[in-house]
Design an enzyme around this catalytic site. Structure first.
Site, PDB file in Angstrom:
ATOM      1  N   SER A 173      62.873   6.336 -32.090  1.00 22.07           N
ATOM      2  CA  SER A 173      64.092   5.787 -32.682  1.00 22.07           C
ATOM      3  C   SER A 173      64.113   6.127 -34.180  1.00 22.07           C
ATOM      4  CB  SER A 173      64.137   4.282 -32.420  1.00 22.07           C
ATOM      5  OG  SER A 173      65.420   3.769 -32.617  1.00 22.07           O
ATOM      6  N   ASP A 382      69.720   6.342 -22.457  1.00 17.76           N
ATOM      7  CA  ASP A 382      69.664   5.696 -23.770  1.00 17.76           C
ATOM      8  C   ASP A 382      70.912   6.009 -24.587  1.00 17.76           C
ATOM      9  OD1 ASP A 382      68.972   4.706 -26.246  1.00 17.76           O
ATOM     10  OD2 ASP A 382      67.521   6.306 -26.686  1.00 17.76           O
ATOM     11  N   HIS A 408      65.306   4.262 -23.837  1.00 14.95           N
ATOM     12  CA  HIS A 408      64.939   4.479 -25.245  1.00 14.95           C
ATOM     13  C   HIS A 408      63.426   4.721 -25.404  1.00 14.95           C
ATOM     14  CE1 HIS A 408      66.268   4.491 -29.350  1.00 14.95           C
ATOM     15  NE2 HIS A 408      65.558   3.458 -29.720  1.00 14.95           N
TER      16      HIS A 408
END
Lengths: 444, 444
Positions: A173, A382, A408
């Site tokens: 991320s 995601d 994710h």
């Protein structure tokens, strides 16, 4: 051209209803508690002094930056897997990055997890950290990268085992963006970077604003069903309808078992929009407690709870079933007495992230070259993948890994019997890249 | 590993005598005066407000950064040739970068010359700028690059002609490092970079310390003669010998027509070492007044003045002929009454550069990726080329241009009938790269 514009993403799956306020997805609001330590990986916790401002020498102030280290399997001058911490306590990411733990022995690698300044316990001014801009004004990605560089230089200076060590940056991320940047900016220190689910193009004019919602919707169709998508599309209007009736807000407050009564309906809708986005984001095939406690396959789980509904139902019925379905997930562990929907009492890290995002216009320069020794992975489930590197032809010198059944940064998590085949394959590719980069580093 | 170590280069051509103090070459000491304006290029002078610290938002202070602009030939949205200013008044570099002026019309380009913070008149605190570290502590390469980025964003915001303009960064020497860094760090703003005579590897463990002296020696053999090299090799000991005699320092002071009597002999030797290095660096085929007033082919000129000497001469004879040869160059324009050899009264910019170099350990991160849209040129006569990119195989994605008969960024200077063929060819290549990068930028 205000940089903040991109963050005003259309509330996801609410695109059918244009009356909702444009706002940024903020799944991090769900991460209010310290992580439940489930894996109990063994590491030492240390702090080093780093400069508050790495880019002037007028200001000599320092603060203590936390890092975790596990050198159990490290051979002298052997590789280092270096997690570039993101917006939260570094323990969260250490616990949820099983990929690094599982390969330490084979690679004879040390593991280092570096906390991002202004998160966790790396607060430059303690309780005063978020007092005003003179205190929090040093919370930028470039300063964080310079912290990581300082940490590596410190380790190499104080521990001979780290001399000439090939260092691989890893992150998921926002931490994935940092891993890629880190290799890019400090190629002398970093031999390669694995950037998992990194929304590197989530900046003005770089991606379509609607991508997040589009992917959430796709994931609900794919992991849930077309019927589920249709039902959810009726939720937003139903809630608004109900809120307008007598005692409507009181009814919503009780039905959703909120912690505080509602003054307007919007905070509930915002919450549910983020909630639905979060389910897509953490649509892991097994129970997980990364940004909250979730059942396996949470999208399917949620849709199953909704499945008695039909799009022809009355608004009140829609609200009742939706509330029941939401509670079935949020109170999955039976530990939650009520749902906290607003930001009255956000965790410190949520506040920090909000500040950092707000400052992006002034300070974050989200451009970099896509060079070699970079791998970008993204899971199709995601919603953040809409801002990630998904096409090999866009970055001919990097490696691009798509994970059709991945949520994710599922690839950075520990392996699990329920992992889809494509995430197993992604991890294998990543391990191979790491081995190659280590060899290349040693050869130069 | 102190970063300053690399700057302690062995005094050039003095390698035969190990008694000399190790020190950094500092040819900039010769650039004490504002440039003589010989080309009279026409430009406007402007200032913009830029942040003192681009990497925190705690500090909102700004200062005025100077830039020069010539838009005579600029077509709307046409290219911009952007000089990334280095350690001196930006006018110096505008005057001495004829390459940009000569191609503006053909490229329909605007020319922008941006001054480097803390040089010229871009002094953040006026007369107080060098008072203490709290004032000069913001003088770093990364801050300067952020200034340049701010300037481009400002131009694009305030002048529609600059919208989507392909911007080519150009720079020579330290400015060449900045041009390469600029393209590397802000690929969204900069379409390509010409880095001329940029010593990008002049940092610890990246180059051999002896390279500077080796190339000075080579240039004296190539442009002068082997005899000249042999004679110079006797100078250092001769001066030391003479200094030890009765009234030796007084004799040296008078013979070299120094501005101030000598207290020790070392400052004279340091000066001459820098002087010899400078001659190699500015060994242009024609008269030039870039970092001082020099005759055409100054190495040959100097060697010719020395040629009556033989290495069998007595020390006093060597000193007399050397002084005469030095004066023949330093007083080439008959304007100089005496030679200022020490740093008692350095120009402001010399002081700034000394401070910047001293801070390199803490702040300068001299590593970057060598990606495409970069061209590195180096002249073999130029001692700085020893720290430059000279081999294509080291940077497969960049363009490398070697100029066997070129001195310090001769390719950026205005064309001259005396230019060697290889510098003419280098300029042609650079122009072709620029055209290609402009096309590529427009195509994306």
């Amino acid at each position: 051209m205000p940089f903040t514009a991109i963050f005003l993403l259309l509330g996801l799956v609410s695109s059918a209803n244009s009356t909702f306020t444009l706002r940024s997805p903020n799944p991090m609001r769900f991460m209010k508690e310290p992580p439940k330590l489930v894996n109990s990986y063994v590491y030492e916790t240390h702090y080093i002094d780093v400069l508050l401002d790495h880019f002037s020498f007028a200001d000599g102030r320092t603060f203590k930056l936390k890092y975790l280290i596990s050198a159990k399997f490290h051979e002298p001058h052997g590789p280092v897997l270096f997690y570039t911490g993101n917006e939260g306590s570094i323990e969260t990411f250490a616990e949820n990055t099983g990929f690094m733990w599982e390969h330490a022995e084979e690679l004879k690698a040390a593991l280092v997890f570096a906390e991002h300044r202004f998160y966790g316990s790396s607060l430059p001014f303690g309780n005063e950290t978020f007092k005003d801009v003179e205190h929090f004004g040093y919370m930028t990605a470039e300063q964080a990268l310079a912290d990581f560089a300082s940490l590596i230089e410190y380790l190499q200076l104080t521990n001979e085992n780290f001399t000439n060590a090939p260092i691989i940056a890893l992150g998921g991320s926002y931490g994935g963006i940092l891993a890629a940047w880190f290799r890019n900016k400090y190629p002398n220190l970093v031999a390669g970077a694995i950037a998992a689910s990194a929304p590197v193009w989530m900046f003005p004019n770089m991606s379509s604003c609607g991508e997040f919602n589009r992917i959430v919707t796709d994931t609900f169709v794919k992991s849930g069903s077309e019927e589920c998508r249709q039902v959810i599309a009726t939720v937003w209007n139903s809630i608004q309808e109900v809120s307008k009736g007598p005692a409507g807000l009181q009814f919503l407050y009780r039905t959703f078992t909120l912690c505080k009564p509602l003054v307007t309906v919007q905070p509930l809708i915002d919450y549910l929009v983020d909630f639905v986005g979060l389910l897509a984001m953490v649509d892991y095939p097994y129970e997980a407690s990364f940004v909250g406690e979730f059942p396996a396959e949470p999208v399917k789980y949620f849709c199953r709870s909704l499945n008695a509904l039909s799009s022809a139902d009355q608004p009140v019925d829609v609200v009742l079933r939706t509330a029941s379905a939401v509670r079935s997930v949020t109170n999955y562990t039976k530990q939650q007495k009520c749902i906290m929907i607003d930001d009255d009492l956000p965790g410190l890290d949520v506040k920090a992230w909000d500040i950092q995002i707000a400052a992006v216009d002034a300070l974050f320069k989200p451009f970099f070259n896509f060079t070699n020794q970079h791998a970008y992975s993204n899971g199709d489930l995601d919603p953040w993948s809409g801002f990630g590197v998904q096409r090999q032809e866009d970055v001919p010198q990097c490696h691009v890994i798509r994970i059709p059944n991945g949520a994710h940064h599922l690839d950075l998590r520990a392996s699990n019997p329920l992992d889809p085949a494509d995430v197993i394959d992604a991890r294998k590719q990543e391990l191979d890249f790491i081995k190659t980069w280590i060899r290349e580093w040693k050869a130069t």
